[in-house]
Design a protein around this motif. Structure first.
Motif, mmCIF file in Angstrom:
data_model
loop_
_atom_site.group_PDB
_atom_site.id
_atom_site.type_symbol
_atom_site.label_atom_id
_atom_site.label_comp_id
_atom_site.label_asym_id
_atom_site.label_seq_id
_atom_site.Cartn_x
_atom_site.Cartn_y
_atom_site.Cartn_z
ATOM 1 N N ARG A 90 0.850 -1.125 0.152
ATOM 2 C CA ARG A 90 0.168 -0.092 0.160
ATOM 3 C C ARG A 90 0.708 1.442 0.159
ATOM 4 N NH1 ARG A 90 -4.175 -1.685 4.795
ATOM 5 N NH2 ARG A 90 -4.771 -3.566 3.965
ATOM 6 N N GLY A 91 1.684 1.201 -1.044
ATOM 7 C CA GLY A 91 2.508 2.517 -1.030
ATOM 8 C C GLY A 91 3.615 2.661 0.053
ATOM 9 N N ASP A 92 3.944 1.458 0.572
ATOM 10 C CA ASP A 92 4.898 1.407 1.424
ATOM 11 C C ASP A 92 4.367 1.984 2.908
ATOM 12 O OD1 ASP A 92 6.729 0.686 -0.173
ATOM 13 O OD2 ASP A 92 8.207 2.510 -0.195
ATOM 14 N N ALA A 93 3.145 2.092 3.079
ATOM 15 C CA ALA A 93 2.398 2.254 4.253
ATOM 16 C C ALA A 93 2.951 1.164 5.200
ATOM 17 C CB ALA A 93 0.919 2.499 4.134
ATOM 18 N N TRP A 94 3.035 -0.025 4.790
ATOM 19 C CA TRP A 94 3.447 -1.278 5.532
ATOM 20 C C TRP A 94 4.704 -1.854 4.734
ATOM 21 C CZ3 TRP A 94 1.826 -3.492 9.868
ATOM 22 C CH2 TRP A 94 0.289 -3.045 10.285
ATOM 23 N N ARG A 95 5.705 -2.136 5.609
ATOM 24 C CA ARG A 95 6.973 -2.880 5.221
ATOM 25 C C ARG A 95 7.120 -4.242 5.919
ATOM 26 N NH1 ARG A 95 10.181 1.656 6.509
ATOM 27 N NH2 ARG A 95 11.410 0.319 7.890
ATOM 28 N N VAL A 96 7.322 -5.156 4.872
ATOM 29 C CA VAL A 96 7.307 -6.415 5.274
ATOM 30 C C VAL A 96 8.827 -7.042 5.253
ATOM 31 C CG1 VAL A 96 6.706 -8.727 5.142
ATOM 32 C CG2 VAL A 96 5.054 -6.981 4.618
ATOM 33 N N HIS A 97 9.799 -7.206 6.290
ATOM 34 C CA HIS A 97 10.848 -7.468 6.075
ATOM 35 C C HIS A 97 10.901 -8.973 6.297
ATOM 36 C CE1 HIS A 97 12.957 -3.560 6.744
ATOM 37 N NE2 HIS A 97 11.605 -3.060 7.120
ATOM 38 N N VAL A 98 11.786 -9.618 5.528
ATOM 39 C CA VAL A 98 12.161 -11.202 5.785
ATOM 40 C C VAL A 98 13.526 -11.606 6.091
ATOM 41 C CG1 VAL A 98 11.826 -13.320 4.717
ATOM 42 C CG2 VAL A 98 10.497 -11.338 3.788
ATOM 43 N N SER A 99 13.535 -12.598 7.250
ATOM 44 C CA SER A 99 14.731 -12.835 7.683
ATOM 45 C C SER A 99 14.844 -14.535 7.766
ATOM 46 C CB SER A 99 15.113 -12.538 9.283
ATOM 47 O OG SER A 99 16.463 -13.117 9.606
ATOM 48 N N PRO A 100 15.257 -15.081 6.473
ATOM 49 C CA PRO A 100 15.312 -16.437 6.155
ATOM 50 C C PRO A 100 16.091 -16.934 7.332
ATOM 51 C CG PRO A 100 15.739 -15.539 4.169
ATOM 52 C CD PRO A 100 15.667 -14.042 5.377
ATOM 53 N N PRO A 101 17.210 -16.618 7.758
ATOM 54 C CA PRO A 101 18.083 -17.466 8.797
ATOM 55 C C PRO A 101 17.179 -17.488 10.140
ATOM 56 C CG PRO A 101 19.629 -15.809 7.622
ATOM 57 C CD PRO A 101 18.212 -15.302 7.127
ATOM 58 N N GLY A 102 16.780 -16.446 10.476
ATOM 59 C CA GLY A 102 15.721 -16.572 11.826
ATOM 60 C C GLY A 102 14.402 -16.996 11.449
ATOM 61 N N ARG A 103 13.902 -17.371 10.021
ATOM 62 C CA ARG A 103 12.582 -17.720 9.787
ATOM 63 C C ARG A 103 11.502 -16.704 10.498
ATOM 64 N NH1 ARG A 103 12.221 -21.937 6.782
ATOM 65 N NH2 ARG A 103 10.202 -22.506 7.585
ATOM 66 N N THR A 104 11.745 -15.418 10.362
ATOM 67 C CA THR A 104 10.989 -14.575 10.898
ATOM 68 C C THR A 104 10.528 -13.405 9.877
ATOM 69 O OG1 THR A 104 12.950 -13.427 11.607
ATOM 70 C CG2 THR A 104 11.744 -14.668 13.403
ATOM 71 N N LEU A 105 9.425 -13.027 10.308
ATOM 72 C CA LEU A 105 8.880 -11.454 9.307
ATOM 73 C C LEU A 105 9.114 -10.486 10.448
ATOM 74 C CD1 LEU A 105 5.756 -12.961 7.985
ATOM 75 C CD2 LEU A 105 7.533 -12.120 6.701
ATOM 76 N N ILE A 106 9.520 -9.312 9.754
ATOM 77 C CA ILE A 106 9.361 -8.198 10.707
ATOM 78 C C ILE A 106 8.488 -6.997 9.796
ATOM 79 C CG2 ILE A 106 10.643 -6.118 11.428
ATOM 80 C CD1 ILE A 106 12.355 -9.148 10.377
ATOM 81 N N LEU A 107 7.239 -6.819 10.481
ATOM 82 C CA LEU A 107 6.178 -5.955 10.130
ATOM 83 C C LEU A 107 6.243 -4.678 10.770
ATOM 84 C CD1 LEU A 107 3.040 -8.283 10.363
ATOM 85 C CD2 LEU A 107 4.930 -8.091 8.559
ATOM 86 N N TRP A 108 6.269 -3.704 9.810
ATOM 87 C CA TRP A 108 6.639 -2.360 10.359
ATOM 88 C C TRP A 108 5.506 -1.317 9.466
ATOM 89 C CZ3 TRP A 108 10.316 -0.369 13.569
ATOM 90 C CH2 TRP A 108 10.663 1.052 13.489
ATOM 91 N N SER A 109 4.576 -0.659 10.224
ATOM 92 C CA SER A 109 3.548 0.325 9.554
ATOM 93 C C SER A 109 3.571 1.618 9.916
ATOM 94 C CB SER A 109 1.912 -0.120 10.124
ATOM 95 O OG SER A 109 2.020 0.452 11.433
ATOM 96 N N ALA A 110 3.182 2.528 9.095
ATOM 97 C CA ALA A 110 3.218 4.024 9.043
ATOM 98 C C ALA A 110 2.819 4.365 10.255
ATOM 99 C CB ALA A 110 2.737 4.765 8.008
ATOM 100 N N HIS A 111 1.543 3.716 10.773
ATOM 101 C CA HIS A 111 1.002 4.190 11.888
ATOM 102 C C HIS A 111 1.506 3.600 13.219
ATOM 103 C CE1 HIS A 111 -1.503 0.598 11.012
ATOM 104 N NE2 HIS A 111 -1.361 0.417 12.063
ATOM 105 N N GLY A 112 2.808 3.119 13.285
ATOM 106 C CA GLY A 112 3.438 2.874 14.586
ATOM 107 C C GLY A 112 3.254 1.390 14.921
ATOM 108 N N TRP A 113 2.608 0.476 14.158
ATOM 109 C CA TRP A 113 2.397 -1.063 14.626
ATOM 110 C C TRP A 113 3.711 -1.727 14.235
ATOM 111 C CZ3 TRP A 113 1.831 -6.080 13.279
ATOM 112 C CH2 TRP A 113 1.434 -7.032 14.140
ATOM 113 N N PHE A 114 4.419 -2.631 15.166
ATOM 114 C CA PHE A 114 5.571 -3.316 14.801
ATOM 115 C C PHE A 114 5.751 -4.628 15.523
ATOM 116 C CE2 PHE A 114 9.763 -4.486 16.340
ATOM 117 C CZ PHE A 114 10.649 -4.517 15.123
ATOM 118 N N ALA A 115 6.015 -5.504 14.704
ATOM 119 C CA ALA A 115 5.902 -6.812 15.267
ATOM 120 C C ALA A 115 7.023 -7.787 14.713
ATOM 121 C CB ALA A 115 4.550 -7.655 15.242
#
Length: 232
Positions: free
Chosen positions: A79-104
């Motif tokens: 959505r125009g980078d309102a969300w960013r989805v980072h991927v870490s294959p070694p850790g088998r994890t997703l990093i979710l980052w949103s423009a309104h401040g939600w992070f996990a």
């Protein structure tokens, strides 16, 4: 960091931050580098809602964003980078980052359908429920005292919304990605080789838009597949 810092007083509001995935954060000084002017020397555990409401939110978010871009350079904009989805294959994890401040930071298996705590109820239209686990404490740590104080003794499980209400932190849940149901439970170590203390694990659900969850799955497939092809 988890063992020493969870649960801990929020560095903004003073109420307990439990280290819940998608709801709490650890503000590390190195996000801002050597120049910490104007940050009021705040760092440590905090509620994401407190961070978003603080006057320091943009400064911290910018520094943390740069850090995560450097550490996990494989990412997808939604959505125009309102969300960013980072991927870490070694850790088998997703990093979710949103423009309104939600992070996990979520493990890949959080994207599995049906892996959600029971008795949560159905998601809203066009949305998906994901089951999320967080290690929030260890045997001999603060959670045993908290449980004893709330329940008259250390029970094996306590309802998470009830726990947040009793700790006066229920209004610190960051919306619109509302923490949905769940519990905190004491889980004994399964290791037979090394004696490990029991963990306190929070298990709850988060509700996300279906297209964001689809983008996460595509990002995982694309990134993991690209790395596998490159090794051949």
């Amino acid at each position: 960091m988890r063992d020493a810092g969870v649960p801990e007083q929020c560095c903004f509001g003073g109420r307990l931050s439990l280290g819940l995935s998608g709801q709490d954060f650890y503000l590390a000084p190195y996000f801002l580098g050597p120049d910490r002017s104007g940050t009021d020397d705040r760092y440590g555990q905090c509620h994401l809602r407190c961070l978003r409401e603080s006057g320091l939110a943009r400064r911290w978010a910018s520094g943390a964003s740069d850090y995560f871009r450097r550490r996990w350079p494989d990412w997808t904009g939604v959505r125009g980078d309102a969300w960013r989805v980072h991927v870490s294959p070694p850790g088998r994890t997703l990093i979710l980052w949103s423009a309104h401040g939600w992070f996990a930071i979520l493990p890949f298996h959080a994207l599995r359908a049906g892996d959600v705590p029971t008795a949560v109820g159905p998601p809203g239209e066009g949305r998906v429920l994901l089951g999320v686990s967080s290690t929030v404490g260890f045997e001999g740590g603060p959670y045993e005292r908290i449980f004893a104080g709330l329940g008259g003794g250390p029970p094996d499980r306590i309802d998470l919304p009830t726990l947040l209400a009793d700790l006066d932190s229920a209004d610190r849940v960051l919306t619109p990605h509302v923490l949905r149901g769940g519990w905190v439970e004491r889980v004994a170590s399964e290791s037979r080789k090394v004696s490990m203390p029991a963990e306190y694990q929070a298990r709850h659900a988060v509700e996300l838009d279906a297209d964001l969850v689809d983008a996460c799955r595509m990002a995982v497939r694309a990134t993991v597949g690209w790395r596998q092809r490159r090794r051949r």
